[in-house]
Write a protein that holds these residues in place. Structure first.
Motif, PDB file in Angstrom:
ATOM      1  N   GLN A 137       0.850  -1.193   0.000  1.00  0.00           N
ATOM      2  CA  GLN A 137       0.000   0.000   0.000  1.00  0.00           C
ATOM      3  C   GLN A 137       0.879   1.234   0.000  1.00  0.00           C
ATOM      4  O   GLN A 137       1.479   1.567   1.021  1.00  0.00           O
ATOM      5  CB  GLN A 137      -0.913  -0.002   1.244  1.00  0.00           C
ATOM      6  N   VAL A 188       0.432   8.384   0.266  1.00  0.00           N
ATOM      7  CA  VAL A 188      -0.189   9.350  -0.651  1.00  0.00           C
ATOM      8  C   VAL A 188       0.849   9.909  -1.615  1.00  0.00           C
ATOM      9  O   VAL A 188       0.620  10.042  -2.819  1.00  0.00           O
ATOM     10  CB  VAL A 188      -0.850  10.495   0.146  1.00  0.00           C
ATOM     11  N   HIS A 229       1.720   7.316  -4.177  1.00  0.00           N
ATOM     12  CA  HIS A 229       0.629   7.216  -5.160  1.00  0.00           C
ATOM     13  C   HIS A 229       0.759   8.318  -6.198  1.00  0.00           C
ATOM     14  O   HIS A 229       0.675   8.083  -7.405  1.00  0.00           O
ATOM     15  CB  HIS A 229      -0.732   7.364  -4.466  1.00  0.00           C
ATOM     16  N   ALA A 230       0.955   9.554  -5.706  1.00  0.00           N
ATOM     17  CA  ALA A 230       1.052  10.698  -6.606  1.00  0.00           C
ATOM     18  C   ALA A 230       2.232  10.528  -7.556  1.00  0.00           C
ATOM     19  O   ALA A 230       2.096  10.728  -8.774  1.00  0.00           O
ATOM     20  CB  ALA A 230       1.201  11.989  -5.802  1.00  0.00           C
ATOM     21  N   ASN A 251       3.621   7.760  -8.494  1.00  0.00           N
ATOM     22  CA  ASN A 251       3.325   6.679  -9.440  1.00  0.00           C
ATOM     23  C   ASN A 251       2.475   7.188 -10.601  1.00  0.00           C
ATOM     24  O   ASN A 251       2.674   6.802 -11.749  1.00  0.00           O
ATOM     25  CB  ASN A 251       2.574   5.540  -8.739  1.00  0.00           C
ATOM     26  N   CYS A 252       1.525   8.057 -10.291  1.00  0.00           N
ATOM     27  CA  CYS A 252       0.649   8.583 -11.342  1.00  0.00           C
ATOM     28  C   CYS A 252       1.397   9.558 -12.241  1.00  0.00           C
ATOM     29  O   CYS A 252       1.365   9.436 -13.458  1.00  0.00           O
ATOM     30  CB  CYS A 252      -0.557   9.293 -10.735  1.00  0.00           C
ATOM     31  N   HIS A 267      -2.862   3.434 -11.795  1.00  0.00           N
ATOM     32  CA  HIS A 267      -2.388   4.063 -10.556  1.00  0.00           C
ATOM     33  C   HIS A 267      -3.398   5.060 -10.005  1.00  0.00           C
ATOM     34  O   HIS A 267      -3.507   5.207  -8.789  1.00  0.00           O
ATOM     35  CB  HIS A 267      -1.014   4.695 -10.773  1.00  0.00           C
ATOM     36  N   THR A 324      -6.066   2.889  -8.263  1.00  0.00           N
ATOM     37  CA  THR A 324      -5.598   2.373  -6.960  1.00  0.00           C
ATOM     38  C   THR A 324      -5.544   3.492  -5.925  1.00  0.00           C
ATOM     39  O   THR A 324      -5.846   3.287  -4.756  1.00  0.00           O
ATOM     40  CB  THR A 324      -4.172   1.797  -7.073  1.00  0.00           C
ATOM     41  N   TRP A 325      -5.137   4.656  -6.382  1.00  0.00           N
ATOM     42  CA  TRP A 325      -4.997   5.802  -5.468  1.00  0.00           C
ATOM     43  C   TRP A 325      -6.357   6.208  -4.924  1.00  0.00           C
ATOM     44  O   TRP A 325      -6.535   6.417  -3.729  1.00  0.00           O
ATOM     45  CB  TRP A 325      -4.345   6.956  -6.225  1.00  0.00           C
ATOM     46  N   LYS A 326      -7.329   6.315  -5.832  1.00  0.00           N
ATOM     47  CA  LYS A 326      -8.639   6.812  -5.430  1.00  0.00           C
ATOM     48  C   LYS A 326      -9.475   5.728  -4.756  1.00  0.00           C
ATOM     49  O   LYS A 326     -10.643   5.964  -4.436  1.00  0.00           O
ATOM     50  CB  LYS A 326      -9.391   7.371  -6.658  1.00  0.00           C
ATOM     51  N   LYS A 327      -8.888   4.564  -4.574  1.00  0.00           N
ATOM     52  CA  LYS A 327      -9.569   3.466  -3.880  1.00  0.00           C
ATOM     53  C   LYS A 327     -10.968   3.218  -4.445  1.00  0.00           C
ATOM     54  O   LYS A 327     -11.983   3.388  -3.778  1.00  0.00           O
ATOM     55  CB  LYS A 327      -9.692   3.756  -2.376  1.00  0.00           C
TER      56      LYS A 327
END
Ligand SMILES: [Zn+2]
Length: 215
Positions: A12, A15, A18-19, A21-22, A70, A73-76
């Motif tokens: 996991q 944040v 995640h950012a 990765n995007c 990505h 996955t980030w925004k669940k």
């Protein structure tokens, strides 16, 4: 960075991760489209144009699918199955991208009989999800064996391959190295840039391969 997950769980990201990765791949979608258009414009015949599109779509597809995955996955997303599907796509798209990277070399160079089969073989390899290493070695070997004087671009292909391989180290390091997955993305982008440069320089910018073949 978060803790490394147990065996059956996925890492996991934080944040920030995640950012990263995007953005690392989202920012490359437009350059990929520009690059594809450039090769299309440099094409001297339909075969080169088709090849430009196959390769270009592989390039754009890689960054688009990766970015969408990505973001999801980030925004669940509540749609777990969609997320699972894109997780698989994020893996598979890289194999297809690698096959697409070889296509210009295999389509636009005169090849011996063995190497000519590689044209289809790389896609079979991609479909089977076979790892990159084997195909790059085969492509280089058959190319060198059949056409000892036609090795322009092989160094770039090898460098690109090496960059991917180094990147795999980070790909496997989620939860061990902060931003490991984003670093993997950067390696993918660098390798793609090296391969694009070689394709542009040796296969498109140079006089038409067609005219070379028949001169
Ligand atoms: Zn990714």
């Amino acid at each position: 960075m978060n803790r490394r997950p147990s065996a059956n769980c996925r890492y996991q990201p934080t944040v920030y991760e995640h950012a990263a990765n995007c953005y690392t791949h989202a920012l490359l979608i437009v350059p990929a489209f520009v690059g594809m258009t450039l090769l299309h414009c440099l094409s001297d015949n339909n075969w080169e144009r088709i090849t430009a599109w196959v390769y270009g779509l592989g390039l754009c597809g890689l960054f688009v699918v990766s970015t969408v995955f990505h973001i999801i996955t980030w925004k669940k997303s509540h749609m777990r199955s969609v997320e699972q599907c894109f997780h698989m796509c994020d893996r598979v798209v890289i194999y297809f991208f690698i096959a697409a990277s070889y296509t210009p070399w295999l389509n636009l160079r005169e090849l011996g009989p063995l190497a000519a089969h590689m044209r289809w073989f790389v896609w079979l390899m991609a479909a089977a999800g076979t790892i990159y290493g084997a195909s790059v070695v085969l492509a280089c070997l058959t190319n060198e064996e059949v056409l000892p004087d036609n090795t322009d671009g092989l160094y770039e292909l090898a460098y690109g391959g090496l960059i991917y391989c180094l990147g795999v180290f980070f790909f496997k390091s989620d939860g061990v190295i902060p931003f490991a997955h984003a670093i993997w993305h950067v390696f993918v982008a660098l390798a793609a840039a090296v391969h694009y440069y070689a394709i542009w320089k040796y296969l498109y910018k140079a006089p038409s391969s067609e005219s070379l073949l028949h001169s």
